[in-house]
Design a protein around this motif. Structure first.
Motif, PDB file in Angstrom:
ATOM      1  N   ALA A  25      45.484 -57.202 -59.219  1.00 27.54           N
ATOM      2  CA  ALA A  25      45.035 -57.559 -60.507  1.00 27.54           C
ATOM      3  C   ALA A  25      43.493 -57.138 -60.822  1.00 27.54           C
ATOM      4  O   ALA A  25      43.047 -56.148 -61.694  1.00 27.54           O
ATOM      5  CB  ALA A  25      45.165 -58.819 -61.233  1.00 27.54           C
ATOM      6  N   LEU A  29      42.441 -53.623 -62.760  1.00 31.27           N
ATOM      7  CA  LEU A  29      41.742 -54.142 -64.154  1.00 31.27           C
ATOM      8  C   LEU A  29      40.171 -53.751 -64.226  1.00 31.27           C
ATOM      9  O   LEU A  29      39.773 -53.265 -65.216  1.00 31.27           O
ATOM     10  CB  LEU A  29      41.920 -55.648 -64.382  1.00 31.27           C
ATOM     11  N   THR A  31      38.691 -51.525 -62.402  1.00 29.61           N
ATOM     12  CA  THR A  31      38.389 -50.014 -62.445  1.00 29.61           C
ATOM     13  C   THR A  31      38.756 -49.576 -63.918  1.00 29.61           C
ATOM     14  O   THR A  31      37.756 -48.715 -64.321  1.00 29.61           O
ATOM     15  CB  THR A  31      39.236 -49.508 -61.343  1.00 29.61           C
ATOM     16  N   ILE A  32      40.051 -49.850 -64.370  1.00 38.10           N
ATOM     17  CA  ILE A  32      40.121 -49.575 -65.692  1.00 38.10           C
ATOM     18  C   ILE A  32      38.925 -49.818 -66.859  1.00 38.10           C
ATOM     19  O   ILE A  32      38.718 -49.002 -67.810  1.00 38.10           O
ATOM     20  CB  ILE A  32      41.671 -50.101 -66.232  1.00 38.10           C
ATOM     21  N   HIS A  33      38.599 -51.128 -66.783  1.00 40.83           N
ATOM     22  CA  HIS A  33      37.524 -51.813 -67.623  1.00 40.83           C
ATOM     23  C   HIS A  33      36.142 -50.601 -67.411  1.00 40.83           C
ATOM     24  O   HIS A  33      35.877 -50.271 -68.549  1.00 40.83           O
ATOM     25  CB  HIS A  33      37.329 -52.976 -67.241  1.00 40.83           C
ATOM     26  N   SER A  36      37.177 -46.892 -68.755  1.00 39.71           N
ATOM     27  CA  SER A  36      37.241 -46.691 -70.003  1.00 39.71           C
ATOM     28  C   SER A  36      35.947 -46.957 -70.950  1.00 39.71           C
ATOM     29  O   SER A  36      35.784 -46.460 -71.987  1.00 39.71           O
ATOM     30  CB  SER A  36      38.446 -47.502 -70.586  1.00 39.71           C
ATOM     31  N   PHE A  78      41.009 -49.953 -74.431  1.00 38.80           N
ATOM     32  CA  PHE A  78      41.322 -50.033 -73.329  1.00 38.80           C
ATOM     33  C   PHE A  78      40.361 -50.890 -72.446  1.00 38.80           C
ATOM     34  O   PHE A  78      40.647 -51.660 -71.713  1.00 38.80           O
ATOM     35  CB  PHE A  78      41.290 -48.805 -72.384  1.00 38.80           C
ATOM     36  N   THR A  79      39.040 -50.738 -72.751  1.00 40.14           N
ATOM     37  CA  THR A  79      38.057 -51.663 -72.191  1.00 40.14           C
ATOM     38  C   THR A  79      37.855 -52.980 -72.716  1.00 40.14           C
ATOM     39  O   THR A  79      37.863 -53.950 -71.796  1.00 40.14           O
ATOM     40  CB  THR A  79      36.618 -50.912 -72.364  1.00 40.14           C
ATOM     41  N   LEU A  81      40.964 -54.732 -73.921  1.00 42.62           N
ATOM     42  CA  LEU A  81      42.264 -55.366 -73.137  1.00 42.62           C
ATOM     43  C   LEU A  81      41.709 -55.833 -71.923  1.00 42.62           C
ATOM     44  O   LEU A  81      42.048 -56.773 -71.614  1.00 42.62           O
ATOM     45  CB  LEU A  81      43.208 -54.637 -73.377  1.00 42.62           C
ATOM     46  N   THR A  82      41.234 -54.945 -71.112  1.00 47.70           N
ATOM     47  CA  THR A  82      41.215 -55.204 -69.454  1.00 47.70           C
ATOM     48  C   THR A  82      40.053 -56.311 -69.688  1.00 47.70           C
ATOM     49  O   THR A  82      40.125 -56.974 -68.664  1.00 47.70           O
ATOM     50  CB  THR A  82      40.489 -53.922 -68.709  1.00 47.70           C
ATOM     51  N   LEU A  85      41.440 -59.469 -70.106  1.00 50.57           N
ATOM     52  CA  LEU A  85      42.149 -59.946 -69.012  1.00 50.57           C
ATOM     53  C   LEU A  85      41.459 -60.456 -67.609  1.00 50.57           C
ATOM     54  O   LEU A  85      41.615 -61.558 -66.990  1.00 50.57           O
ATOM     55  CB  LEU A  85      43.160 -58.973 -68.419  1.00 50.57           C
ATOM     56  N   LEU A  86      40.154 -59.614 -67.463  1.00 49.76           N
ATOM     57  CA  LEU A  86      39.152 -60.090 -66.479  1.00 49.76           C
ATOM     58  C   LEU A  86      38.722 -61.547 -66.911  1.00 49.76           C
ATOM     59  O   LEU A  86      38.496 -62.269 -66.032  1.00 49.76           O
ATOM     60  CB  LEU A  86      37.963 -58.958 -66.333  1.00 49.76           C
TER      61      LEU A  86
END
Lengths: 166, 158
Positions: A25, A29, A31-33, A36, A78-79, A81-82, A85-86
């Motif tokens: 997770a 997360l 990396t996507i954060h 994006s 995207f940034t 949402l991630t 979550l982080l």
């Protein structure tokens, strides 16, 4: 209920613990954060550089704004949402970090800067689209670039144990 | 094969001032990240246009020409902030699979960007046709995204 106890309550939720204990997770997360965020901020900065008068001077500002806006929003979704979550998976990691709170405050200010610009200076865009942005618009552009640079930097600094409180 | 080179980097001790300061490495890393923001901005504005999105009222060539100095300037900043990060921890980088994956992808991305992508963005759009533009735009986004992902992973797993 204090902010601290709210964070502690979140920290103890089963889904928060599950994400925290997952091996994948956090790296996925994060990396996507980051990627994006870089895409979002990149397109915002290109638009701001036009506003300031440093790039795309032969293109009307309203055109760059209208054409890039939907893609900026894709990156932002995207940034965000991630990012949420982080935060959700490690609230107590960020609770005491000054750079984390500064970053959040700056995100609010950068959003406010964009909204105020749209509701005031941008309303007269027809008058300055061909002649070049007025001073007020350039100030909004410089502020936006400076704030997003600090948001990126403070997000990175929040990974270290600098400037922490109880 | 390159281990002696990285051992030599290590022996040079030029990275010591970075390793000895608790602020130098994070600050250099942030500058690297800020340059990456400009790299992605100047790439995406052109790649989206190649895909028929974004600044469609302008010809591809003029979008690309305006973005080019920002792309090249930001890539130079990436190099200037990237090299000290290698020199400060050369042995750690040498043994990181993500570092080597990133370097390979970076080489491919750079060659692609300054040869094929450069040619396609500046060529006559009617001659290139819509399909080639889309292939090049997608390839560019994919390659540079992977370079950024591998870069993030070097720090996470090593």
């Amino acid at each position: 209920m204090s902010l601290r106890s709210l964070f502690e309550w979140m920290d103890a939720l089963p889904s928060s613990i599950a994400l925290r204990e997952s091996l994948y997770a956090f790296p996925v997360l994060l990396t996507i954060h980051v990627v994006s965020l870089v895409m979002f901020a990149g397109l915002v900065v290109m638009m701001d550089l036009r506003l300031v008068g440093l790039a795309y001077r032969s293109t009307r500002f309203s055109q760059i704004q209208a054409r890039l806006f939907p893609w900026q929003m894709v990156g932002m979704v995207f940034t965000t949402l991630t990012g949420l979550l982080l935060f959700y998976m490690q609230p107590m990691r960020y609770f005491g970090k000054v750079y984390y709170w500064l970053k959040l405050a700056l995100i609010m200010l950068a959003g406010l800067n964009a909204i105020v610009f749209h509701l005031t200076t941008y309303r007269s865009v027809d008058q300055w689209d061909t002649t070049g942005p007025p001073f007020k618009a350039k100030v909004a552009g410089v502020l936006s670039i400076a704030m997003w640079a600090c948001i990126v930097a403070f997000g990175r600094f929040a990974a270290y144990d600098w400037l922490t409180f109880e | 094969m390159l281990l002696p080179l990285f051992e030599w980097f290590d022996a040079l001790r030029v990275g010591d001032w970075i390793s000895n300061s608790s602020y130098a490495a994070p600050v250099i890393n942030v500058m690297h990240l800020l340059a990456l923001v400009v790299v992605f901005g100047s790439l995406l504005i052109v790649d989206l246009r190649l895909l028929g999105r974004g600044m469609t009222e302008q010809p591809v060539a003029s979008v690309a020409r305006a973005a080019r100095p920002w792309l090249i300037g930001a890539l130079i900043c990436m190099l200037l902030t990237g090299l000290p990060q290698i020199l400060s921890l050369p042995i750690r980088q040498y043994y990181s699979p993500f570092f080597w994956m990133k370097m390979r992808l970076l080489l491919v991305a750079l060659i692609f960007t300054f040869t094929l992508r450069h040619k396609v963005t500046l060529a006559d759009e009617a001659r290139v046709g819509p399909v080639w533009g889309k292939v090049v735009g997608l390839t560019s986004i994919a390659l540079w995204t992977l370079v950024a992902v591998e870069g993030r992973l070097i720090g996470l797993f090593s």
